[in-house]
Scaffold this active site. Structure first.
Site, PDB file in Angstrom:
ATOM      1  N   LEU A  33       0.888  -1.154   0.033  1.00  0.00           N
ATOM      2  CA  LEU A  33      -0.001  -0.067   0.068  1.00  0.00           C
ATOM      3  C   LEU A  33       0.944   1.057  -0.089  1.00  0.00           C
ATOM      4  O   LEU A  33       1.841   1.085   0.838  1.00  0.00           O
ATOM      5  CB  LEU A  33      -0.753   0.152   1.222  1.00  0.00           C
ATOM      6  CG  LEU A  33      -2.053  -1.005   1.277  1.00  0.00           C
ATOM      7  CD1 LEU A  33      -2.475  -0.989   2.751  1.00  0.00           C
ATOM      8  CD2 LEU A  33      -3.090  -0.575   0.375  1.00  0.00           C
ATOM      9  N   ASP A  34       0.629   2.285  -0.772  1.00  0.00           N
ATOM     10  CA  ASP A  34       1.479   3.356  -1.113  1.00  0.00           C
ATOM     11  C   ASP A  34       1.651   4.271   0.265  1.00  0.00           C
ATOM     12  O   ASP A  34       0.767   4.083   1.068  1.00  0.00           O
ATOM     13  CB  ASP A  34       1.564   3.898  -2.241  1.00  0.00           C
ATOM     14  CG  ASP A  34      -0.061   4.780  -2.096  1.00  0.00           C
ATOM     15  OD1 ASP A  34      -0.220   5.513  -1.267  1.00  0.00           O
ATOM     16  OD2 ASP A  34      -0.620   4.946  -3.394  1.00  0.00           O
ATOM     17  N   TYR A  35       2.487   5.161   0.291  1.00  0.00           N
ATOM     18  CA  TYR A  35       2.730   5.914   1.439  1.00  0.00           C
ATOM     19  C   TYR A  35       1.644   6.535   2.074  1.00  0.00           C
ATOM     20  O   TYR A  35       1.369   6.646   3.464  1.00  0.00           O
ATOM     21  CB  TYR A  35       3.866   7.014   1.305  1.00  0.00           C
ATOM     22  CG  TYR A  35       4.131   7.681   2.335  1.00  0.00           C
ATOM     23  CD1 TYR A  35       5.353   7.379   3.231  1.00  0.00           C
ATOM     24  CD2 TYR A  35       3.870   9.123   2.466  1.00  0.00           C
ATOM     25  CE1 TYR A  35       5.497   8.365   4.451  1.00  0.00           C
ATOM     26  CE2 TYR A  35       4.274   9.931   3.365  1.00  0.00           C
ATOM     27  CZ  TYR A  35       5.044   9.466   4.462  1.00  0.00           C
ATOM     28  OH  TYR A  35       5.752  10.325   5.289  1.00  0.00           O
TER      29      TYR A  35
END
Length: 234
Positions: free
Chosen positions: A101-103
């Site tokens: 999951l991205d930042y």
């Protein structure tokens, strides 16, 4: 046993990532750099990754996290950002995040040292459905929804058909549930950009039918035996 399967079952990584380690010369069998597709005797051969000797784990660990935004899904980050590993309890064995999951995104994230399950959940050919709650910056039309469902072109490649459901629509924006069977880099955000909009909030709420089930942001819990078996059967 094939060397990539051995690496996966030892909990190092998935088979796909095992091949990358082998290509980079990080894996040795009996002191010699091995090659992709090499067969080994898992009982008598000595296998090392960067000098660390491996053995097949008889037991695996499985955890679920409700990832908050502001963390990256890596074991270490070369930019010095906080990683999801910092949120894990101190006493658990070495596990790694399954997928990413991205930042700026949050939600359901699985951790395990089971390389075979990691491979199953992340390899594109298995088309494991993952559902996201998406809040957009501006309203979304029926035409936009149909475009997303049929597939849009991102990074020069059309996305697969997906499920998109209206949850709420206001003048300020929309809430959607989007279920995809791919895992391309920042896919949901890029899909929304193709319809002239932007993502304001993004949260993964389901993998298959597995949900966060009341887990608060930043919290971690073990998966139940039933949940583990469910993931294996996907």
């Amino acid at each position: 046993m094939r060397i990539n399967k051995f690496l996966a079952e030892s909990g190092v990584c998935s088979r796909r990532n095992a091949d990358k380690l082998i290509e980079e010369g990080q894996v040795k069998v009996n002191g010699k750099v091995c090659f992709i597709g090499q067969d080994i005797d898992e009982f008598s051969d000595s296998v090392t990754v960067n000098g660390r000797k491996l053995s097949i784990s008889n037991t695996f660990d499985y955890y679920m996290m409700n990832k908050p935004k502001g963390y990256v899904c890596t074991v270490k980050d070369d930019k010095g950002r906080k990683t999801v590993m910092e949120l894990l309890p101190q006493n658990i064995k070495r596990v790694v995040p399954v997928g990413r999951l991205d930042y700026d995104s949050e939600g359901l994230l699985i951790f395990t040292n089971d390389g075979e399950l990691t491979f199953k959940l992340t390899h594109p050919k298995n088309e494991i459905p993952k559902t996201y709650l998406v809040k957009t910056e501006r309203p979304v039309s029926d035409k936009d929804i149909n475009l997303l469902r049929q597939g849009v072109v991102i990074d020069g490649v059309k996305t697969k058909k997906c499920s998109v459901k209206f949850i709420e629509s206001t003048k300020a924006g929309a809430k959607l549930h989007i279920t995809i069977t791919e895992g391309r880099n920042r896919q949901i955000r890029k899909m929304i950009e193709t319809i002239g909009n932007n993502v304001e909030f993004l949260k993964r709420i389901k993998i298959g039918d597995l949900t966060l089930s009341g887990l608060n942001r930043g919290e971690v819990r073990k998966l139940s035996a039933q949940e583990i078996e469910y993931l294996r059967m996907l």
